[in-house]
Design a protein around this motif. Structure first.
Motif, PDB file in Angstrom:
ATOM      1  N   ARG A  30      -1.315  10.680   2.004  1.00 56.25           N
ATOM      2  CA  ARG A  30      -0.538  11.573   2.866  1.00 56.25           C
ATOM      3  C   ARG A  30      -0.285  12.907   2.176  1.00 56.25           C
ATOM      4  NH1 ARG A  30       2.467   6.940   4.260  1.00 56.25           N
ATOM      5  NH2 ARG A  30       4.047   7.481   2.701  1.00 56.25           N
ATOM      6  N   ARG A  74       0.825  -1.210   0.000  1.00 58.28           N
ATOM      7  CA  ARG A  74       0.000   0.000   0.000  1.00 58.28           C
ATOM      8  C   ARG A  74       0.860   1.262   0.000  1.00 58.28           C
ATOM      9  NH1 ARG A  74      -5.257   0.301   0.912  1.00 58.28           N
ATOM     10  NH2 ARG A  74      -4.928   2.377   1.795  1.00 58.28           N
ATOM     11  N   ASP A 128      -0.908   4.857   0.280  1.00 59.02           N
ATOM     12  CA  ASP A 128      -0.719   5.602   1.526  1.00 59.02           C
ATOM     13  C   ASP A 128       0.028   6.911   1.270  1.00 59.02           C
ATOM     14  OD1 ASP A 128      -2.010   3.613   2.901  1.00 59.02           O
ATOM     15  OD2 ASP A 128      -0.169   2.615   3.566  1.00 59.02           O
TER      16      ASP A 128
END
Length: 552
Positions: free
Chosen positions: A266, A258, A262
């Motif tokens: 972010r 991921r 991710d």
């Protein structure tokens, strides 16, 4: 003939079930009971799908009558746009691609599906929300009134008027793009245009969305956004066609990891938080325009909607234009006559690179517009059919849903493959030839005949890179401006050609292939919600001393 064969097969299955039933009564073996039950259910399932299903009379691949796995396999291979052409050649203008889905290939179908008040976005769009159940955004909301509200909120952000205000910020990002090309040319390096255009697109939309400088063109920290968009898109395209596949999300995470997803989230979070710490009115961007009231008593995006809209805004605005721009550079490097004509138009219309900006001069570049439109015809930024179905209110009212003369049963999702339609020779003669001239009036003084006028009108009706109707792409003005400025300014400062040797082949097809990827001079696209591609590799040469205008 086919129906007779199916009847024989069905009768054989029933006879087998009947024989097994007799055996079960004589020898009550639990395994036989289970087998008999399974065969009976299979027989009933097969008979329904083949003999009584509402879509049974629509042609298509045999397997597609029973399962979404057929179409999902094409999506997984990222070639459904190519296969759709083969299917239409075999079965005709309407094909059953899944148990509950039909694809069409006609200009009439486009109007009947996408410009129809009785139609709404299909249930498939729910799968494009966060986790398949998150807050809907402008793209994946099904409710028409909710969509109209979101459109009213977002439309001012990407309108032509807004683009005039935003142009200096776009100019800044484009300047970085040109400087990067200059540095590569001075180092005698060839340039892969796909990552360059993707980073430019992401940097532009980062400024437009949240006034945030992502700087992916010069710094690596936020480049994960580009890869995150692709990862999210590849998975979503599978769920979009077959929602069942979402159960394998943990498996995809395990195999692929991921990291990209991710990192994408972010970076989006970083942009939102940075923007929210700044006074709203201080920057002309999506956040400022979309978070205020759009009318007395009608608030803009509340906090729960902001995240969903931001993810969509970044993904859509940062990737779709990059496909077209990469395609433009590909085709210009393969078609020298088109390259020469466009370069001449740009270099005789303007007096310096600083003059190339939104306005009458840029709008007068008709061949530039023709190059952009011919590229979007050949290499559209959306390949997956935009699934639609009859609005529940229309179904309840007993209204018919007719597409290109076919009555569509309620619950059926229908769509048109933009790629297949825009490569149909009946609308676009020589569909695999890059011919920007097809979008321009003839040069001679001979008036067009009625048949020629009709053909031009039909061609325009079949050209739908931004879709049509109230669910068409709201970012059309932004896309045209970004593409026009990028291509015009690049041709002002540089000459370019494809890289020598094998490196120069990147982006094109491989002769000898029979799967639709055998055309050397066609930019190869890979099916996903956000289209994937690679190349072309180009060599840039600074043009005279014009490059000295660029700030290094």
């Amino acid at each position: 003939m086919a129906s007779s064969l199916l009847a024989v097969v069905f009768a054989a299955i029933l006879n087998i079930v009947r024989i097994l039933g007799l055996l079960v009564r004589r020898v009550p073996d639990p395994r036989l009971i289970v087998l008999t039950d399974w065969l009976l259910q299979t027989a009933l399932f097969v008979s329904f799908r083949l003999l009584t299903h509402p879509l049974r009379n629509f042609p298509g691949p045999f397997l597609a009558r029973f399962t979404h796995a057929y179409g999902a396999f094409l999506v997984w291979r990222r070639c459904s746009h190519l296969t759709s052409i083969q299917l239409h050649k075999k079965y005709g203008p309407v094909v059953r691609i899944a148990p509950d889905r039909l694809i069409f290939n006609s200009a009439t179908a486009v109007q009947d599906i996408y410009h129809n008040p009785r139609v709404t976005k299909g249930r498939a769009y729910v799968q494009l929300r966060q986790g398949g159940q998150g807050t809907p955004n402008l793209f994946n909301t099904l409710d028409k009134e909710e969509h109209r509200k979101k459109r009213r909120i977002i439309a001012p952000v990407i309108s032509e008027r807004s683009m005039r205000v935003f142009e200096p910020d776009m100019w800044q990002q484009l300047e970085a793009f040109l400087v990067q090309l200059l540095q590569s040319s001075q180092q005698n390096q060839f340039v892969n245009m796909t990552p360059r255009c993707e980073r430019l697109g992401v940097d532009v939309v980062g400024k437009l969305a949240f006034g945030y400088s992502l700087n992916t063109q010069t710094e690596p920290i936020h480049r994960v956004i580009v890869e995150g968009i692709k990862t999210r898109s590849n998975r979503s395209s599978l769920y979009f066609f077959w929602s069942f596949l979402r159960v394998f999300e943990p498996v995809f995470d395990w195999f692929e990891g991921r990291h990209d997803l991710d990192g994408f989230y972010r970076s989006v979070k970083t942009m939102i938080e940075a923007r929210m710490s700044t006074p709203k009115e201080s920057i002309h961007d999506f956040y400022a325009l979309a978070s205020g009231d759009i009318a007395p008593g009608e608030p803009g995006l509340i906090s729960k909607d902001l995240w969903a809209e931001a993810v969509f805004f970044i993904a859509a605005g940062g990737s779709t234009t990059s496909t077209a721009m990469s395609g433009i550079f590909f085709y210009l490097s393969r078609y020298p006559d088109a390259y020469a004509r466009l370069a001449s138009e740009i270099r005789t219309t303007f007096f310096s690179g600083r003059d190339i900006r939104q306005g009458p001069q840029l709008s007068s570049c008709k061949y530039l517009r023709a190059v952009i439109e011919e590229t979007m015809r050949m290499s559209p930024s959306t390949l997956a059919p935009g699934w639609r179905e009859q609005d529940p209110a229309s179904v309840a009212a007993g209204e018919p849903f007719i597409v290109d003369g076919h009555v569509i049963p309620p619950g059926t999702q229908v769509g048109v493959s933009t790629y297949a339609l825009q490569h149909d020779a009946s609308y676009f003669p020589d569909p695999y030839e890059f011919r920007p001239e097809r979008w321009l009036p003839t040069n001679d003084n001979t008036p067009e005949s009625d048949s020629e006028k009709d053909a031009r009108v039909l061609m325009r009706r079949s050209f739908v890179p931004f879709s049509i109707g109230d669910r068409s792409c709201a970012g059309k003005a932004m896309a045209y401006l970004e593409m026009s400025l990028t291509v015009a300014r690049t041709l002002w400062y540089f000459d370019f050609q494809k890289a020598p040797g094998n490196a120069g082949m990147l982006g094109g097809g491989r002769p000898g292939r029979s799967d639709g990827r055998g055309r050397r001079d066609e930019f190869q696209l890979y099916d996903s919600i956000v289209v994937d591609h690679d190349g072309p590799n180009l060599v840039f040469t600074p043009r005279g001393d014009f490059w000295k205008e660029l700030e290094i």
